[in-house]
Design an enzyme around this catalytic site. Structure first.
Site, short mmCIF file in Angstrom:
data_model
loop_
_atom_site.label_atom_id
_atom_site.label_comp_id
_atom_site.label_asym_id
_atom_site.label_seq_id
_atom_site.Cartn_x
_atom_site.Cartn_y
_atom_site.Cartn_z
N HIS A 1 -22.77 1.23 75.18
CA HIS A 1 -22.84 1.02 76.68
C HIS A 1 -21.65 1.50 77.49
O HIS A 1 -20.51 1.64 76.68
CB HIS A 1 -22.87 -0.66 77.12
CG HIS A 1 -24.22 -1.21 77.22
ND1 HIS A 1 -24.81 -1.84 78.41
CD2 HIS A 1 -25.45 -1.03 76.46
CE1 HIS A 1 -26.06 -2.17 78.26
NE2 HIS A 1 -26.41 -1.91 77.14
N GLU B 1 -30.99 2.89 80.08
CA GLU B 1 -30.97 2.16 81.28
C GLU B 1 -29.99 2.84 82.26
O GLU B 1 -29.16 3.43 82.10
CB GLU B 1 -30.31 0.62 81.15
CG GLU B 1 -30.72 -0.04 79.89
CD GLU B 1 -30.21 -0.04 78.66
OE1 GLU B 1 -29.05 0.64 78.63
OE2 GLU B 1 -30.88 -0.39 77.60
#
Length: 319
Positions: free
Chosen positions: A38, A106
């Site tokens: 991430h 995402e």
């Protein structure tokens, strides 16, 4: 029989903690490691986000367990040619014990350079092309590629493992699962749904490995464990596509009140009931998963590893 691994959370812990957790996982009897990739955590309460490739380098020196990213998005924030170099180096450092888990990503992580965030179908097309580019680079040969989404000019990886890095593809719906079946070396998903496993296997995945993961919150006080899970990971229970399209941690925090403690308690294994932990893991095994990874939410990592070493892992049939 499935293998059981530990899922390292880069959103919740810094590099030193992640390496220590990997050591404890190996000592407790876990057989492999997943690690998230991430740029941002899901919310500020999680509070971390180290660069995964640096952490993998440290893991390669700290433990002997195989490592896989769960998952890397090789399409927007980082060009697939660069991801291929990082993955190849990781495979060399782990002695061939590295798999590259990839997904369509995402907006939370991928929008940070100001690029447009494409719709889901386009993201899957980009992912398929990225996999093609990376596979060619893993051969160690010079690659030039002019595709609809990516250009590569005279690129060659000089540091490559003896065997190409396996690429597992994450999928939570029929289209992504179909892509995994067609072009993946394995399939990753996060719910123990047998129909998705069957779709993967019948769609071309055959006997390739299917991997899944879940989060738990071990603790001797179940109510406190539920509160911890809600505070840190309420984002898991947000419906629909919000997890793919919201761009910042603050957006997820705005939606956190929609997730109640009751919802968390009903959908997350919390507390120290051995049977509950075992049943959650066996649900994946019963659905046909080959590799199952578990992550402990919150600070009581040592208590979790002692609990799994002495009470949970001995109850599981393991490969």
């Amino acid at each position: 029989m499935p293998e059981y691994g530990y899922f390292l959370s880069c959103e919740e812990f810094g590099p030193a903690d992640l390496v220590e957790q990997a050591r404890m996982a190996e000592q407790a009897g876990f057989q492999a490691l997943w690690i998230s990739d991430h740029y941002h955590p899901w919310n500020d309460a999680q509070g971390q986000s180290p660069f995964v490739w640096s952490v993998i380098g440290a893991l390669s020196e700290a433990v002997s367990l195989p490592v896989e990213t769960a998952v890397t998005c090789p399409t927007v924030r980082i060009h697939p040619a660069v991801v291929a170099q990082a993955a190849a180096t990781s495979a060399v450092m782990t002695g061939g014990g590295f798999r590259l888990g990839v997904g369509s990503g995402e907006a939370l992580n991928e929008h940070v350079l100001g690029d447009a965030w494409p719709p889901a179908d386009v993201r899957l097309d980009m992912l398929e092309e990225a996999v093609q580019v990376m596979r060619r680079l893993f051969t160690g040969e010079e690659v030039t590629h002019h595709g609809p989404h990516y250009t590569v000019e005279n690129a060659r990886l000089y540091t490559v493992p003896d065997e190409p890095v396996p690429i597992d593809i994450s999928g939570f719906g029929p289209k992504a699962t179909s892509l995994a079946a067609r072009v993946g070396d394995g399939y990753i998903t996060m719910t123990p749904e047998e129909p998705m496993v069957e779709q993967f296997r019948k769609g071309g995945g055959g006997s390739k490995p299917v991997s899944g993961g879940l989060k738990v919150c071990y603790g001797t006080d179940r109510a406190e464990a539920v509160r911890t899970a809600r505070r840190l990971w309420s984002n898991q229970l947000l419906p629909g596509e919000m997890g793919q399209i919201l761009p910042t941690p603050s957006h997820f925090e705005q939606l956190a009140p929609l997730v109640t403690e009751e919802m968390v308690g009903d959908n997350t294994v919390c507390g120290d009931d051995v049977d509950e932990h075992v049943a959650a893991l066996k649900a994946f095994a019963d659905a046909g998963f080959d590799r199952i990874y578990v992550n402990q939410i919150g600070p009581d990592q040592r208590g979790f590893f002692d609990f799994y070493r002495t009470k949970v892992l001995p109850r599981l049939d393991r490969g």
